[in-house]
Enzyme design. Structure first.
Site, PDB file in Angstrom:
ATOM      1  N   ARG A  93       0.742  -1.041  -0.028  1.00 43.49           N
ATOM      2  CA  ARG A  93      -0.023  -0.167   0.426  1.00 43.49           C
ATOM      3  C   ARG A  93       0.962   1.299  -0.525  1.00 43.49           C
ATOM      4  O   ARG A  93       0.140   2.064  -0.289  1.00 43.49           O
ATOM      5  CB  ARG A  93      -0.693   0.040   1.379  1.00 43.49           C
ATOM      6  CG  ARG A  93      -1.336   1.365   1.422  1.00 43.49           C
ATOM      7  CD  ARG A  93      -2.623   1.828   0.340  1.00 43.49           C
ATOM      8  NE  ARG A  93      -4.046   2.840   1.268  1.00 43.49           N
ATOM      9  CZ  ARG A  93      -3.290   3.478   0.488  1.00 43.49           C
ATOM     10  NH1 ARG A  93      -1.854   3.823   0.606  1.00 43.49           N
ATOM     11  NH2 ARG A  93      -3.723   5.069   0.793  1.00 43.49           N
ATOM     12  N   LYS A  94       2.414   0.654   0.729  1.00 43.94           N
ATOM     13  CA  LYS A  94       3.207   2.084   0.755  1.00 43.94           C
ATOM     14  C   LYS A  94       2.448   3.343   1.258  1.00 43.94           C
ATOM     15  O   LYS A  94       2.168   4.379   0.736  1.00 43.94           O
ATOM     16  CB  LYS A  94       3.490   2.506  -0.700  1.00 43.94           C
ATOM     17  CG  LYS A  94       4.419   2.096  -1.040  1.00 43.94           C
ATOM     18  CD  LYS A  94       5.272   1.559  -2.329  1.00 43.94           C
ATOM     19  CE  LYS A  94       5.961   1.127  -3.303  1.00 43.94           C
ATOM     20  NZ  LYS A  94       5.485  -0.165  -3.865  1.00 43.94           N
ATOM     21  N   PHE A  95       2.012   3.034   2.302  1.00 45.38           N
ATOM     22  CA  PHE A  95       1.145   4.530   3.461  1.00 45.38           C
ATOM     23  C   PHE A  95       1.975   5.474   3.092  1.00 45.38           C
ATOM     24  O   PHE A  95       3.400   5.533   3.152  1.00 45.38           O
ATOM     25  CB  PHE A  95       0.826   4.014   4.253  1.00 45.38           C
ATOM     26  CG  PHE A  95      -0.408   3.179   5.025  1.00 45.38           C
ATOM     27  CD1 PHE A  95      -1.567   3.221   4.281  1.00 45.38           C
ATOM     28  CD2 PHE A  95      -0.099   1.772   4.660  1.00 45.38           C
ATOM     29  CE1 PHE A  95      -1.901   2.204   4.704  1.00 45.38           C
ATOM     30  CE2 PHE A  95      -0.773   0.690   4.731  1.00 45.38           C
ATOM     31  CZ  PHE A  95      -2.334   0.593   4.441  1.00 45.38           C
TER      32      PHE A  95
END
Ligand code: 6AU
Length: 264
Positions: A93-95
């Site tokens: 998700r690469k928050f």
């Protein structure tokens, strides 16, 4: 000694993060350091590929937001399959937002990621709050959960600097229970055996780049020169005529490179 030469089983015993410990054990048991990035358009194709690739992978990596019809039912199926076929699920998700926002994106919203993903990816850019948010959310879940911090990227012209990398590794050390590892392109934190190095940008054959800045190295380069523990392969496998056969080839080649590395 650098952790690169220590066997995964031994590193598992020294890992302070529960998921990292389980992952390192799983890799040793299954003889797989292959993570497949299943970046496909349709959720039913994701499930079909997950079933086919299951015997060969330690992690299946998703981007829930690029797959159509990624419903709660699909995530439940994926979670059940992972338990049954012995692999982990990583939602890439690469928050990258403030902690308060990320906590909601992680546990709620349309994907409820924390319910089904053993691991997620997170940018270190916003500072400690982003990892604290995950840590607080993880405390509400019974199953072990962890994250990979992005310390380096495979893409050409990325803006990550040496200082940024240093900051990311420091952040990883500050949250040993929650940070399972780093997404990176070189051996960082060589002295922390519990930190798993996830290295993307890998493909067999002659193609070294795509038209949008991705760069690929060979499986052996990724494991031996870059020090990758878990190697991420996407199109090299999903774009092949027979993804299952190709996954088996990658698994064998990557594991041989790992065995060569620990024998050094
Ligand atoms: O093998 P590919 O190029 O088809 O797919 C690589 C996969 C993609 C990317 O979103 C991801 O790896 N990735 C990441 C990750 C895992 O976080 C970081 C990075 O620096 N480069 C990269 O390609 O799903």
């Amino acid at each position: 000694t650098s952790k690169a030469t220590i066997p995964f089983e031994t590193r598992a015993q020294q890992a302070p993060c529960e998921v990292s410990k389980l992952l390192l054990k799983l890799m040793a048991r299954k003889k797989s350091n292959l993570c497949v990035a299943v970046d496909v358009d349709q959720a039913n194709d994701l499930i079909d590929l997950a079933k086919l690739l299951a015997p060969h992978i330690c992690i299946l990596k998703t981007h829930a937001d690029l797959t159509k019809n990624f419903t709660g039912e699909i995530s439940r199926q994926l979670h059940a399959l992972a338990k049954q076929a012995d692999f982990m699920v990583l939602e890439d998700r690469k928050f990258a937002d403030i902690g308060n926002t990320v906590a909601k994106q992680y546990s709620g919203g349309c994907f409820e990621v924390s319910r089904w993903a053993d691991l997620v990816t997170v940018h270190s850019l916003p500072g400690d709050g982003i990892v604290k948010a995950l840590e607080e959310e993880n405390a509400k879940i019974e199953e072990p959960r962890g994250c990979f911090l992005l310390a380096e990227m495979s893409s050409e012209g990325n803006l990550i600097t040496t200082e940024y990398i240093k900051g990311s590794t420091q952040m990883a050390s500050k949250f040993p229970k929650t940070v399972a590892g780093l997404v990176c392109q070189s051996l960082l934190l060589a002295d922390q055996p519990g930190i798993v190095q996830l290295t993307p940008g890998v493909r067999r054959g002659e193609i070294k780049e795509d038209s949008l800045g991705q760069r690929w190295v060979t499986p052996e380069e990724a494991v031996i020169e870059k020090g990758g523990d878990v190697i991420v392969v996407g199109r090299g496998i999903t774009g092949a005529k027979c993804p299952e056969k190709e996954a088996k080839l990658y698994q064998e080649e990557l594991w041989a490179a790992y065995e060569k590395r620990i024998a050094i």
